[in-house]
Design an enzyme around this catalytic site. Structure first.
Site, PDB file in Angstrom:
ATOM      1  N   ARG A   7       0.886  -1.128  -0.002  1.00 12.04           N
ATOM      2  CA  ARG A   7      -0.057   0.036  -0.126  1.00 12.04           C
ATOM      3  C   ARG A   7       0.805   1.195   0.064  1.00 12.04           C
ATOM      4  O   ARG A   7       0.587   2.122  -0.597  1.00 12.04           O
ATOM      5  CB  ARG A   7      -1.002  -0.026   1.205  1.00 12.04           C
ATOM      6  CG  ARG A   7      -2.127  -1.030   1.070  1.00 12.04           C
ATOM      7  CD  ARG A   7      -2.629  -1.225   2.429  1.00 12.04           C
ATOM      8  NE  ARG A   7      -1.689  -1.679   3.622  1.00 12.04           N
ATOM      9  CZ  ARG A   7      -2.025  -1.723   4.741  1.00 12.04           C
ATOM     10  NH1 ARG A   7      -3.370  -1.581   5.177  1.00 12.04           N
ATOM     11  NH2 ARG A   7      -0.933  -1.942   5.527  1.00 12.04           N
ATOM     12  N   LYS A  48       3.183 -19.777   4.794  1.00 10.69           N
ATOM     13  CA  LYS A  48       2.795 -20.030   6.332  1.00 10.69           C
ATOM     14  C   LYS A  48       2.647 -18.903   7.188  1.00 10.69           C
ATOM     15  O   LYS A  48       3.426 -17.705   6.794  1.00 10.69           O
ATOM     16  CB  LYS A  48       3.798 -21.025   6.731  1.00 10.69           C
ATOM     17  CG  LYS A  48       4.895 -20.633   7.568  1.00 10.69           C
ATOM     18  CD  LYS A  48       5.871 -21.424   8.352  1.00 10.69           C
ATOM     19  CE  LYS A  48       5.598 -21.183   9.707  1.00 10.69           C
ATOM     20  NZ  LYS A  48       6.660 -20.285  10.500  1.00 10.69           N
ATOM     21  N   HIS A 103       9.625 -23.004   3.994  1.00 13.22           N
ATOM     22  CA  HIS A 103      10.947 -22.632   3.352  1.00 13.22           C
ATOM     23  C   HIS A 103      11.997 -23.878   3.769  1.00 13.22           C
ATOM     24  O   HIS A 103      12.991 -24.065   3.361  1.00 13.22           O
ATOM     25  CB  HIS A 103      11.372 -21.346   3.462  1.00 13.22           C
ATOM     26  CG  HIS A 103      11.767 -20.934   4.902  1.00 13.22           C
ATOM     27  ND1 HIS A 103      10.858 -20.554   5.542  1.00 13.22           N
ATOM     28  CD2 HIS A 103      12.773 -21.033   5.767  1.00 13.22           C
ATOM     29  CE1 HIS A 103      11.386 -20.292   6.808  1.00 13.22           C
ATOM     30  NE2 HIS A 103      12.449 -20.497   6.924  1.00 13.22           N
ATOM     31  N   LYS A 113      15.699 -26.050   2.124  1.00 14.05           N
ATOM     32  CA  LYS A 113      17.046 -26.122   2.583  1.00 14.05           C
ATOM     33  C   LYS A 113      17.839 -27.295   2.109  1.00 14.05           C
ATOM     34  O   LYS A 113      17.216 -28.448   2.056  1.00 14.05           O
ATOM     35  CB  LYS A 113      17.038 -26.365   4.078  1.00 14.05           C
ATOM     36  CG  LYS A 113      16.619 -24.974   4.847  1.00 14.05           C
ATOM     37  CD  LYS A 113      16.594 -25.039   6.364  1.00 14.05           C
ATOM     38  CE  LYS A 113      16.131 -23.799   7.176  1.00 14.05           C
ATOM     39  NZ  LYS A 113      16.938 -22.779   7.202  1.00 14.05           N
ATOM     40  N   GLU A 138      15.998 -22.369  19.273  1.00 13.23           N
ATOM     41  CA  GLU A 138      16.623 -21.050  18.880  1.00 13.23           C
ATOM     42  C   GLU A 138      17.391 -20.505  20.181  1.00 13.23           C
ATOM     43  O   GLU A 138      16.711 -20.670  21.156  1.00 13.23           O
ATOM     44  CB  GLU A 138      15.442 -19.961  18.402  1.00 13.23           C
ATOM     45  CG  GLU A 138      14.867 -20.333  17.089  1.00 13.23           C
ATOM     46  CD  GLU A 138      13.693 -19.536  16.605  1.00 13.23           C
ATOM     47  OE1 GLU A 138      13.942 -18.500  15.826  1.00 13.23           O
ATOM     48  OE2 GLU A 138      12.700 -19.874  16.947  1.00 13.23           O
ATOM     49  N   ASP A 180       3.968 -21.990  15.119  1.00 16.79           N
ATOM     50  CA  ASP A 180       4.849 -21.432  14.166  1.00 16.79           C
ATOM     51  C   ASP A 180       6.113 -22.336  13.540  1.00 16.79           C
ATOM     52  O   ASP A 180       6.565 -22.445  12.529  1.00 16.79           O
ATOM     53  CB  ASP A 180       5.840 -20.472  15.004  1.00 16.79           C
ATOM     54  CG  ASP A 180       6.576 -19.382  14.399  1.00 16.79           C
ATOM     55  OD1 ASP A 180       6.358 -18.865  13.295  1.00 16.79           O
ATOM     56  OD2 ASP A 180       7.757 -19.263  14.796  1.00 16.79           O
ATOM     57  N   HIS A 191       7.177 -26.551  10.014  1.00 14.52           N
ATOM     58  CA  HIS A 191       8.840 -27.112   9.744  1.00 14.52           C
ATOM     59  C   HIS A 191       9.051 -28.388  10.254  1.00 14.52           C
ATOM     60  O   HIS A 191       9.692 -29.248   9.696  1.00 14.52           O
ATOM     61  CB  HIS A 191       9.757 -26.120  10.496  1.00 14.52           C
ATOM     62  CG  HIS A 191       9.427 -24.599   9.881  1.00 14.52           C
ATOM     63  ND1 HIS A 191       9.237 -24.245   8.543  1.00 14.52           N
ATOM     64  CD2 HIS A 191       9.611 -23.408  10.506  1.00 14.52           C
ATOM     65  CE1 HIS A 191       9.095 -22.925   8.348  1.00 14.52           C
ATOM     66  NE2 HIS A 191       9.131 -22.353   9.653  1.00 14.52           N
ATOM     67  N   LYS A 219      12.313 -21.024  22.224  1.00  9.60           N
ATOM     68  CA  LYS A 219      13.018 -19.672  22.087  1.00  9.60           C
ATOM     69  C   LYS A 219      13.754 -19.548  23.243  1.00  9.60           C
ATOM     70  O   LYS A 219      13.480 -20.136  24.161  1.00  9.60           O
ATOM     71  CB  LYS A 219      11.891 -18.630  21.841  1.00  9.60           C
ATOM     72  CG  LYS A 219      11.446 -18.899  20.380  1.00  9.60           C
ATOM     73  CD  LYS A 219      10.808 -17.110  20.147  1.00  9.60           C
ATOM     74  CE  LYS A 219      10.272 -17.287  18.753  1.00  9.60           C
ATOM     75  NZ  LYS A 219      11.466 -17.238  17.707  1.00  9.60           N
TER      76      LYS A 219
HETATM   77  N1  LIG Z   1       9.406 -12.477   7.696  1.00  9.54           N
HETATM   78  C1  LIG Z   1       9.725 -13.974   7.508  1.00  9.54           C
HETATM   79  O1  LIG Z   1      10.995 -14.142   7.649  1.00  9.54           O
HETATM   80  C2  LIG Z   1       8.709 -14.631   7.058  1.00  9.54           C
HETATM   81  C3  LIG Z   1       8.941 -16.112   7.346  1.00  9.54           C
HETATM   82  C4  LIG Z   1       7.958 -17.117   6.995  1.00  9.54           C
HETATM   83  C5  LIG Z   1       6.705 -16.795   6.740  1.00  9.54           C
HETATM   84  N2  LIG Z   1       6.401 -15.457   6.815  1.00  9.54           N
HETATM   85  C6  LIG Z   1       5.068 -14.936   6.413  1.00  9.54           C
HETATM   86  O2  LIG Z   1       5.071 -14.156   5.403  1.00  9.54           O
HETATM   87  C7  LIG Z   1       3.999 -12.965   5.462  1.00  9.54           C
HETATM   88  C8  LIG Z   1       4.603 -11.878   5.269  1.00  9.54           C
HETATM   89  O3  LIG Z   1       5.363 -11.509   6.456  1.00  9.54           O
HETATM   90  P1  LIG Z   1       6.156 -10.261   6.639  1.00  9.54           P
HETATM   91  O4  LIG Z   1       7.112 -10.741   7.895  1.00  9.54           O
HETATM   92  O5  LIG Z   1       6.691  -9.879   5.442  1.00  9.54           O
HETATM   93  O6  LIG Z   1       5.400  -9.120   7.358  1.00  9.54           O
HETATM   94  P2  LIG Z   1       5.251  -7.854   7.066  1.00  9.54           P
HETATM   95  O7  LIG Z   1       6.713  -7.241   7.424  1.00  9.54           O
HETATM   96  O8  LIG Z   1       4.356  -7.481   7.886  1.00  9.54           O
HETATM   97  O9  LIG Z   1       4.975  -7.451   5.685  1.00  9.54           O
HETATM   98  C9  LIG Z   1       3.770  -7.436   5.156  1.00  9.54           C
HETATM   99  C10 LIG Z   1       3.510  -6.214   4.158  1.00  9.54           C
HETATM  100  O10 LIG Z   1       2.343  -6.336   3.550  1.00  9.54           O
HETATM  101  C11 LIG Z   1       1.843  -5.310   3.119  1.00  9.54           C
HETATM  102  N3  LIG Z   1       0.424  -5.257   3.222  1.00  9.54           N
HETATM  103  C12 LIG Z   1      -0.339  -5.287   4.157  1.00  9.54           C
HETATM  104  N4  LIG Z   1      -1.618  -4.899   3.942  1.00  9.54           N
HETATM  105  C13 LIG Z   1      -1.615  -4.984   2.543  1.00  9.54           C
HETATM  106  C14 LIG Z   1      -2.865  -4.869   1.409  1.00  9.54           C
HETATM  107  N5  LIG Z   1      -3.995  -4.935   1.730  1.00  9.54           N
HETATM  108  N6  LIG Z   1      -2.093  -4.952   0.156  1.00  9.54           N
HETATM  109  C15 LIG Z   1      -1.019  -4.970  -0.146  1.00  9.54           C
HETATM  110  N7  LIG Z   1       0.134  -5.097   0.582  1.00  9.54           N
HETATM  111  C16 LIG Z   1      -0.206  -5.241   2.223  1.00  9.54           C
HETATM  112  C17 LIG Z   1       2.532  -4.273   4.219  1.00  9.54           C
HETATM  113  O11 LIG Z   1       3.010  -2.994   3.372  1.00  9.54           O
HETATM  114  P3  LIG Z   1       2.158  -1.921   3.171  1.00  9.54           P
HETATM  115  O12 LIG Z   1       1.764  -1.269   4.785  1.00  9.54           O
HETATM  116  O13 LIG Z   1       3.066  -0.725   2.583  1.00  9.54           O
HETATM  117  O14 LIG Z   1       0.957  -2.225   2.561  1.00  9.54           O
HETATM  118  C18 LIG Z   1       3.641  -4.893   4.774  1.00  9.54           C
HETATM  119  O15 LIG Z   1       4.802  -4.438   4.643  1.00  9.54           O
HETATM  120  C19 LIG Z   1       3.412 -13.536   6.684  1.00  9.54           C
HETATM  121  O16 LIG Z   1       2.085 -14.213   6.682  1.00  9.54           O
HETATM  122  C20 LIG Z   1       4.164 -14.179   7.717  1.00  9.54           C
HETATM  123  O17 LIG Z   1       3.880 -15.110   8.408  1.00  9.54           O
HETATM  124  C21 LIG Z   1       7.289 -14.348   6.958  1.00  9.54           C
END
Ligand SMILES: NC(=O)c1ccc[n+]([C@@H]2O[C@H](COP(=O)([O-])OP(=O)(O)OC[C@H]3O[C@@H](n4cnc5c(N)ncnc54)[C@H](OP(=O)(O)O)[C@@H]3O)[C@@H](O)[C@H]2O)c1
Length: 503
Positions: free
Chosen positions: A48, A161, A191, A195, A229, A248, A253, A349
């Site tokens: 957004r 996930k 993911h 690995k 962890e 989680d 995993h 953790k």
């Molecule tokens: N981070 C990891 O290492 C990791 C690992 C495994 C799984 N995941 C999963 O991957 C997903 C994303 O994780 P994340 O850590 O990247 O979360 P995050 O940092 O909160 O990023 C999600 C992004 O989605 C965008 N967003 C929110 N509402 C939106 C909408 N209506 N339309 C378009 N974009 C939108 C937000 O940006 P704006 O505010 O600019 O819209 C935000 O930056 C989650 O389901 C998480 O559980 C993450």
């Protein structure tokens, strides 16, 4: 020969988030440098907040540079012009007019080109975004027109996930996806399966003749799978407090690693066969009854350590939260291979070390030949031979067994053989998302979960999450000290069975 990697437009929904900058773009860069990414591949990021293409590329360059080894600016500059950004709310159907136009202009091959959606947003947005994609007509209308014109033009979606929060919500999410995408277009990613060290379990078991004959209840006393962890919840408090260690780590995993360790050999290394075997073994898990929970699982929350506050006192954690930061459980299978051999899973953790391993503990020989020696044989009741497959921080395999100790009189001592399983000499593996993205681009679902697999893995942990799980949660606050190996209850879980954790 694996199918070729199709060029496509990768549409990342949630582009300004942590996953995209920390994992997805570094992974794509690594695949580009490795020569795996077709030159026509394009990336469109959607989230957004307003940003220009140039601003997003600059953000990504900094993040990729910080995360990959030997960042090469020249190689990044080859990739960067293929990356663009669209500010839009992807959960609103009204936004998809604009997004569709960008997709049409950026897709290699135009309207009938290949599009890979990646849901990198919070899980509460999966269903509305999938519905909005459906309403946009991008998947069905164009695809049908392209199919009629015999043009490939695939549409696929990668779903991150957490895939649901329990079995019922996973089923509901599966139904939402099925309303828009066909099952062969849905890539449920974990993911861990990307690995190299986890995939190495398949090579170890099925590329060698020496392990499979003894890989069963007759010879294996038990199996332990640990993913520990050393860090706490850090800046993920809000997410973690409504998720916990079971959702989680264990449901996703650890159960995937378990499936690789316990599944039957498929007749051929093919996507549908691999998925069928993983699904079968997960469906063979005995679901614990409520009255068995206390002897089947142990939960915990880390307490205050010398260097910080405990979990419950962390800012952002709900007062009186019973979310577990540690979980251990015993799994039994209803199948011929493993009836009688327990598998113990453990994750948490703020434990003593960052460490992921699989321990296969073999049984003792049928009789202890050395029992009459005056200096005692030392053959333990569960056997001394043990195979340890270390997944992180290093990928290595260690085999321990007993040998003759040096000295004039006959006695035994443990000997250990060690191999660099990853073949990288201890160097870091590439980012696991890279090979998985390439698999999705070539249409290979081997390492992605199918509908039943994901539902079976939720069914296995659901009893530990529902109301009945109060027996495990009522006194978990501060029940383990940071820097150790979890609560006493986790040690008792194995001690009751006459066993102990490997570390
Ligand atoms: N981070 C990891 O290492 C990791 C690992 C495994 C799984 N995941 C999963 O991957 C997903 C994303 O994780 P994340 O850590 O990247 O979360 P995050 O940092 O909160 O990023 C999600 C992004 O989605 C965008 N967003 C929110 N509402 C939106 C909408 N209506 N339309 C378009 N974009 C939108 C937000 O940006 P704006 O505010 O600019 O819209 C935000 O930056 C989650 O389901 C998480 O559980 C993450």
């Amino acid at each position: 020969m694996p199918p070729s990697v199709d060029s496509c437009l990768l549409v990342i929904l949630g582009a300004s988030g942590d996953l995209t900058s920390r994992k997805l773009l570094p992974a794509l860069y690594e695949r580009h440098v490795a020569g795996d990414l077709p030159a026509e591949t394009r990336v469109l990021g959607v989230s957004r907040r307003p940003k220009s293409d140039r601003e997003w590329r600059e953000d990504l360059a900094a993040s990729v540079q910080a995360r990959v080894e030997n960042f090469d600016r020249r190689r990044w500059d080859e990739l960067a012009p293929r990356i663009s950004y669209q500010a839009a709310d992807a959960a609103k159907a009204a936004s998809w007019g604009g997004i569709s136009e960008r997709i049409a202009s950026a897709t290699p091959g135009g309207e009938c080109g290949n599009v890979l959606f990646f849901l990198a947003v919070g899980p509460e947005l999966y269903t509305p975004i999938v519905a909005a994609i459906g309403e946009s007509g991008l998947v069905s209308t164009e695809r049908r027109a392209c199919r009629d014109a015999s043009i490939k033009g695939w549409r696929r979606i990668v779903v991150e996930k957490p895939f649901g929060t329990d079995e019922a919500s996973a089923k509901a999410l599966n139904r939402s996806l099925a309303a828009v995408f066909d099952e062969e277009e849905i890539y449920r990613i974990d993911h861990y399966l990307g690995k190299e060290s986890v995939q190495g379990l398949l090579a170890l078991r099925f590329a060698n003749g020496i392990f499979e004959p003894i890989w069963n209840e007759r010879y294996v006393d038990h199996v332990q799978i640990t993913a520990a962890e050393s860090i706490g919840v850090e800046d993920r408090v809000a997410f973690y407090d409504r998720t916990g260690a079971i959702r989680d780590m264990i449901q996703s995993h650890l159960l995937q690693i378990l499936a690789f360790v316990a599944m039957e050999p498929p007749s051929v290394f093919a996507p549908d066969r691999l998925r069928a075997e993983r699904r079968d073994i997960l469906e063979a898990i005995q679901i614990p009854r409520k009255d068995e929970l206390e002897t089947t699982a142990a939960l915990g929350q880390y307490g205050p350590g010398p260097d910080g506050v405990g979990y419950v006192a962390t800012e952002g954690v709900a007062p009186g939260s019973t979310t577990e930061t540690f979980a251990a459980m015993r799994i039994r299978f209803d199948n011929w291979r493993w009836a009688g051999t327990p598998f113990y899973l453990r994750t948490g953790k703020r434990l003593a070390a960052k460490h992921t391993e699989v321990v296969v503990q073999f049984k003792a020989p049928p009789t202890d030949l050395f029992r009459t020696l005056s200096n005692a044989s030392g053959v333990p009741a569960t056997g001394a031979d043990r195979l340890v497959v270390e997944i992180a921080p290093r990928s290595r395999i260690r085999l321990r067994f007993l040998g003759r100790a040096p000295g004039a009189s006959f006695s035994l001592h443990p000997i250990e053989m060690e191999a660099d399983a990853g073949g990288r000499g201890g160097a870091a593996e590439p980012e696991a998302y890279g090979p998985l993205l390439i698999d999705a681009m070539r249409g290979d679902q081997s390492l992605f979960k199918d509908r039943e697999e994901v539902e079976a893995s939720w069914a296995a942990v659901d009893p530990l999450l529902g109301d009945g799980s109060e027996v495990l949660r009522h006194a978990i606050a501060d029940n383990y000290v940071p820097g150790g190996w979890g609560p006493d209850a986790a040690h008792e879980l194995l001690a009751r069975d006459g066993r102990a954790w490997h570390v």
